[in-house]
Design a protein around this motif. Structure first.
Motif, PDB file in Angstrom:
ATOM      1  N   ALA A 194      25.150 -19.363  40.039  1.00  0.00           N
ATOM      2  CA  ALA A 194      25.540 -18.176  40.800  1.00  0.00           C
ATOM      3  C   ALA A 194      26.560 -17.363  40.018  1.00  0.00           C
ATOM      4  O   ALA A 194      26.436 -16.144  39.886  1.00  0.00           O
ATOM      5  CB  ALA A 194      26.096 -18.584  42.161  1.00  0.00           C
ATOM      6  N   GLU A 197      25.034 -15.526  37.063  1.00  0.00           N
ATOM      7  CA  GLU A 197      24.136 -14.414  37.341  1.00  0.00           C
ATOM      8  C   GLU A 197      24.849 -13.201  37.963  1.00  0.00           C
ATOM      9  O   GLU A 197      24.668 -12.081  37.526  1.00  0.00           O
ATOM     10  CB  GLU A 197      23.014 -14.883  38.265  1.00  0.00           C
ATOM     11  CG  GLU A 197      21.796 -14.006  38.161  1.00  0.00           C
ATOM     12  CD  GLU A 197      20.541 -14.715  38.654  1.00  0.00           C
ATOM     13  OE1 GLU A 197      19.677 -14.041  39.200  1.00  0.00           O
ATOM     14  OE2 GLU A 197      20.441 -15.948  38.504  1.00  0.00           O
ATOM     15  N   GLU A 198      25.647 -13.441  39.007  1.00  0.00           N
ATOM     16  CA  GLU A 198      26.350 -12.343  39.678  1.00  0.00           C
ATOM     17  C   GLU A 198      27.764 -12.813  40.033  1.00  0.00           C
ATOM     18  O   GLU A 198      28.026 -13.215  41.166  1.00  0.00           O
ATOM     19  CB  GLU A 198      25.610 -11.947  40.968  1.00  0.00           C
ATOM     20  CG  GLU A 198      24.403 -11.059  40.776  1.00  0.00           C
ATOM     21  CD  GLU A 198      24.774  -9.643  40.372  1.00  0.00           C
ATOM     22  OE1 GLU A 198      25.972  -9.283  40.440  1.00  0.00           O
ATOM     23  OE2 GLU A 198      23.868  -8.900  39.978  1.00  0.00           O
ATOM     24  N   GLU A 200      30.558 -11.457  40.774  1.00  0.00           N
ATOM     25  CA  GLU A 200      31.264 -10.865  41.916  1.00  0.00           C
ATOM     26  C   GLU A 200      30.761 -11.411  43.246  1.00  0.00           C
ATOM     27  O   GLU A 200      31.538 -11.764  44.126  1.00  0.00           O
ATOM     28  CB  GLU A 200      31.054  -9.349  41.906  1.00  0.00           C
ATOM     29  CG  GLU A 200      32.248  -8.565  41.437  1.00  0.00           C
ATOM     30  CD  GLU A 200      31.950  -7.083  41.550  1.00  0.00           C
ATOM     31  OE1 GLU A 200      32.201  -6.522  42.623  1.00  0.00           O
ATOM     32  OE2 GLU A 200      31.435  -6.505  40.577  1.00  0.00           O
ATOM     33  N   ALA A 201      29.426 -11.482  43.349  1.00  0.00           N
ATOM     34  CA  ALA A 201      28.838 -12.004  44.578  1.00  0.00           C
ATOM     35  C   ALA A 201      29.219 -13.463  44.755  1.00  0.00           C
ATOM     36  O   ALA A 201      29.535 -13.911  45.851  1.00  0.00           O
ATOM     37  CB  ALA A 201      27.319 -11.850  44.542  1.00  0.00           C
ATOM     38  N   ALA A 202      29.201 -14.218  43.635  1.00  0.00           N
ATOM     39  CA  ALA A 202      29.538 -15.635  43.719  1.00  0.00           C
ATOM     40  C   ALA A 202      30.964 -15.810  44.227  1.00  0.00           C
ATOM     41  O   ALA A 202      31.236 -16.635  45.094  1.00  0.00           O
ATOM     42  CB  ALA A 202      29.364 -16.291  42.352  1.00  0.00           C
ATOM     43  N   MET A 203      31.890 -15.005  43.695  1.00  0.00           N
ATOM     44  CA  MET A 203      33.284 -15.114  44.130  1.00  0.00           C
ATOM     45  C   MET A 203      33.417 -14.841  45.615  1.00  0.00           C
ATOM     46  O   MET A 203      34.167 -15.520  46.318  1.00  0.00           O
ATOM     47  CB  MET A 203      34.153 -14.132  43.347  1.00  0.00           C
ATOM     48  CG  MET A 203      34.483 -14.590  41.955  1.00  0.00           C
ATOM     49  SD  MET A 203      35.653 -13.449  41.228  1.00  0.00           S
ATOM     50  CE  MET A 203      34.823 -12.989  39.759  1.00  0.00           C
ATOM     51  N   ALA A 204      32.673 -13.837  46.090  1.00  0.00           N
ATOM     52  CA  ALA A 204      32.759 -13.508  47.518  1.00  0.00           C
ATOM     53  C   ALA A 204      32.178 -14.628  48.372  1.00  0.00           C
ATOM     54  O   ALA A 204      32.464 -14.702  49.562  1.00  0.00           O
ATOM     55  CB  ALA A 204      32.016 -12.206  47.792  1.00  0.00           C
ATOM     56  N   LEU A 205      31.375 -15.492  47.772  1.00  0.00           N
ATOM     57  CA  LEU A 205      30.787 -16.595  48.532  1.00  0.00           C
ATOM     58  C   LEU A 205      31.587 -17.884  48.352  1.00  0.00           C
ATOM     59  O   LEU A 205      31.098 -18.973  48.618  1.00  0.00           O
ATOM     60  CB  LEU A 205      29.340 -16.825  48.097  1.00  0.00           C
ATOM     61  CG  LEU A 205      28.389 -15.696  48.457  1.00  0.00           C
ATOM     62  CD1 LEU A 205      27.033 -15.907  47.818  1.00  0.00           C
ATOM     63  CD2 LEU A 205      28.236 -15.576  49.956  1.00  0.00           C
ATOM     64  N   GLY A 206      32.811 -17.747  47.854  1.00  0.00           N
ATOM     65  CA  GLY A 206      33.680 -18.917  47.784  1.00  0.00           C
ATOM     66  C   GLY A 206      33.624 -19.663  46.473  1.00  0.00           C
ATOM     67  O   GLY A 206      34.107 -20.786  46.381  1.00  0.00           O
ATOM     68  N   VAL A 207      33.026 -19.059  45.441  1.00  0.00           N
ATOM     69  CA  VAL A 207      32.908 -19.751  44.162  1.00  0.00           C
ATOM     70  C   VAL A 207      34.053 -19.327  43.244  1.00  0.00           C
ATOM     71  O   VAL A 207      34.202 -18.140  42.957  1.00  0.00           O
ATOM     72  CB  VAL A 207      31.569 -19.410  43.472  1.00  0.00           C
ATOM     73  CG1 VAL A 207      31.452 -20.186  42.171  1.00  0.00           C
ATOM     74  CG2 VAL A 207      30.409 -19.708  44.384  1.00  0.00           C
ATOM     75  N   ASN A 208      34.835 -20.300  42.800  1.00  0.00           N
ATOM     76  CA  ASN A 208      35.834 -20.015  41.776  1.00  0.00           C
ATOM     77  C   ASN A 208      35.118 -20.096  40.430  1.00  0.00           C
ATOM     78  O   ASN A 208      35.030 -21.156  39.810  1.00  0.00           O
ATOM     79  CB  ASN A 208      36.970 -21.028  41.871  1.00  0.00           C
ATOM     80  CG  ASN A 208      38.119 -20.682  40.961  1.00  0.00           C
ATOM     81  OD1 ASN A 208      37.945 -19.929  40.001  1.00  0.00           O
ATOM     82  ND2 ASN A 208      39.283 -21.219  41.242  1.00  0.00           N
TER      83      ASN A 208
END
Lengths: 341, 241
Positions: A194, A197-198, A200-208
């Motif tokens: 995640a 690939e993206e 910014e989207a990953a960060m918004a989904l809780g991914v550090n």
């Protein structure tokens, strides 16, 4: 027989053949070629943790091979410590260096990251070439280190024949394949994909994202360094140009890109295809056309990138599935190749 | 209780003040609409709340806790999820994979994450597409995927940034239905939208901003008849006096 059974059967068959091969194949030349093939498949699988899953293109992994090779060799030559222990020390050292390199470079994207990692890899090589003694440690600069083949035995990671090396690297390869398989299906694997690939989207989904990449980098460097020790014990002579050379880094990337980065089978497939090309071109054209294999690699890479940008594992997986479809006459639970590849 | 409270939020980009002393609050369980002409600073305000931009000034409280400089992933773990105006699917992966990335926030186990993701997809009537590559989805499906992913993180507050832009009228109605369902489950929703029909139907309260400043606030009816709002959208001549 169901599909799953057939998959399992095929895997077991491949395993049996791999383990049984040295019993049939007595020629040291072919064993040597196979050992290098497994070594590259292993290196590429380790690289895959960062280069495949995290979606970046590190081109400085030779630095970690060098760290592993030098760490175990220095420890065994100067302090009499078994290379098996030195291997772990080298791995930990490489993981620390990997994190230090990853920290500033993971902020860069695309080609900039690749260039920065090349710079780190080459920087470490030049440093090693210019240092004879690092404190109490004898590095011996460009002349390298020779391991005298006096104490042959398992404890010293040193053998007279090639068979033991064959089995060691085979076990290492199976180990790293299992590890990459489990990681690709774990939280870390999802987070790496995640974030690659993206971000910014990953960060918004809780991914550090940065942390996931650093963990992957540490693991990748660790496992790469283990192969460095193997290489040192296999050739019994290391020097900066042999273990920290860009050739290593590039060939790993070639194999990954052609086989299919980010997939489990890709590195093995790439090594199976490319290693024989490189070895046989060296055997038959080594004197007349040195470097022929690089020209072939380049051509193959261009063609693969144009026609199969996800590597050769994809069409082959599809062909394999179609074959099974034909045998079983149905499309029962189609494998979702894109989910994990 | 106010789940989100913004006090005098300011965000400057160089010399440009994108958000200017904006204050607003959302009660738990409410739907708050944020509208304004293009370039009014709506998305910037969202990005400040979601931790993408650090605010230049002012304070943001989420569930009573100050979150001014929190990172997006930490906010997400606390229960604040968002969608993107320009959808950002993980294109090479399946829909299920996309949603699972979200559901990993509350679990470390792949099997649990998968179960949770499937539940979310079922809730959004999206289950039939679970094996579809996200890159092959239509725009309406991509917007729905954005919602599904955000929802999979089990948020208390959802920020929707134009989830209906580019949809056909029938799809808009469907989306309104989805958002109302989410509210009934007790999720607080903060929504930016340009489609007036939708935002009027959805919102309990609406905040209107123009050049980064709040120019009106109230129920949909109040806002629609507000003189400043009509001026901002249509210009001075259109105000009936």
């Amino acid at each position: 027989m169901t599909r799953q059974n057939i998959n399992r059967f095929a895997l077991i068959l491949v395993g049996v053949v791999a383990f049984g091969l040295p019993l049939v194949l007595r020629s040291p030349t072919y064993l040597h070629i196979l050992i290098l093939l497994y070594l590259y498949a292993y290196l590429t699988s380790s690289w895959n943790l960062v280069g495949g899953f995290a979606g970046v293109l590190p081109l400085g992994h030779s630095a970690f091979i060098g760290i592993g090779a030098y760490a175990s060799t220095i420890l065994s030559l100067q302090y009499g410590i078994s290379p098996w222990i030195g291997m772990i020390v080298g791995g930990i050292l490489a993981a620390i260096v990997g994190i230090l390199i990853g920290f500033p470079t993971f902020k860069m994207r695309g080609a900039y990251f690749a260039l920065a990692t090349i710079a780190f890899g080459e920087g470490i090589r030049v440093m090693v070439e210019n240092v004879d003694n690092l404190g109490p440690l004898k590095i011996n600069g460009p002349r390298g280190l020779q391991i005298p083949p006096t104490n042959i035995g398992f404890g010293n990671y040193m053998f007279a024949g090639k068979e033991p090396y064959y089995y060691i690297i085979l076990v290492m390869l199976l180990g790293i394949l299992a590890i990459t398989y489990f990681i690709s299906r774990s939280k870390l694997g999802y987070y790496l994909n995640a974030g690659g690939e993206e971000p910014e989207a990953a960060m918004a989904l809780g991914v550090n994202v940065a942390r996931a990449k650093l963990i992957a980098m540490a693991m990748s460097s660790f496992f790469t360094a283990l192969a460095g020790t193997f290489y040192a014990q296999f050739t019994l002579y290391i020097h900066p140009k042999s273990v920290i050379s860009l050739d290593f880094s590039f060939e790993i990337a070639f194999i990954a890109l052609i086989g299919g980065r980010g997939s489990i089978a890709g590195p093995v497939l790439g090594a199976l295809l490319l290693r024989p090309v490189s070895d046989f071109s060296r055997i038959y054209f080594g004197s007349t056309l040195p470097g022929l294999h690089l020209i072939i690699f380049g051509t193959v890479l261009i063609l693969v990138m144009i026609f199969q940008p996800r590597g050769l594992q994809e069409p082959l997986t599809r062909a394999y599935n179609r074959l099974l479809d034909k045998i079983f006459g149905g499309t029962e639970q189609k494998e979702i190749t894109h989910e994990y590849s | 209780m106010n789940i989100l409270e913004i006090k005098n939020l300011v965000k400057d980009f160089g010399g440009l003040r994108a958000v200017d002393t904006l204050s607003l609050s959302i009660e738990e369980g409410q739907i708050l609409g944020l509208i304004g002409p293009n370039g009014a600073g709506k998305s910037t305000a969202f990005n400040c709340i979601a931790g993408v931009y650090p605010p230049t000034g002012g304070d943001i409280y989420f569930a009573g806790e100050k979150i001014n400089r929190s990172k997006p992933w930490n906010l997400c773990k606390k229960g604040l999820a968002r969608t993107f105006q320009i959808v950002k699917p993980f294109s090479s992966k399946s829909v299920l994979y996309n949603v699972m990335v979200g559901s990993f926030v509350t679990t470390d186990k792949t099997s649990v994450a998968k179960e949770k993701a499937l539940n979310v997809l079922r809730l959004l009537q999206f289950e039939d597409k679970k094996d579809e590559r996200a890159g092959n989805l239509t725009i309406a499906e991509r917007k729905r995927l954005e919602i599904a992913r955000a929802l999979a993180t089990e948020p208390k507050l959802l920020l929707f940034d134009e989830v209906m832009a580019g949809l056909r009228p029938a799809e808009v109605d469907e989306m309104v239905q989805i958002i109302q369902n989410l509210r009934h489950q007790g999720i607080t929703i903060f929504v930016i939208e340009h489609i007036m029909r939708a935002i009027m139907a959805l919102s309990d309260r609406i905040v209107v901003i123009h050049f980064g400043k709040k120019i009106a606030e109230g129920s949909p009816q109040e806002v629609a008849s507000d003189e400043n709002v009509i001026k901002a959208y249509l210009g001075d001549e259109y105000v009936v006096s």
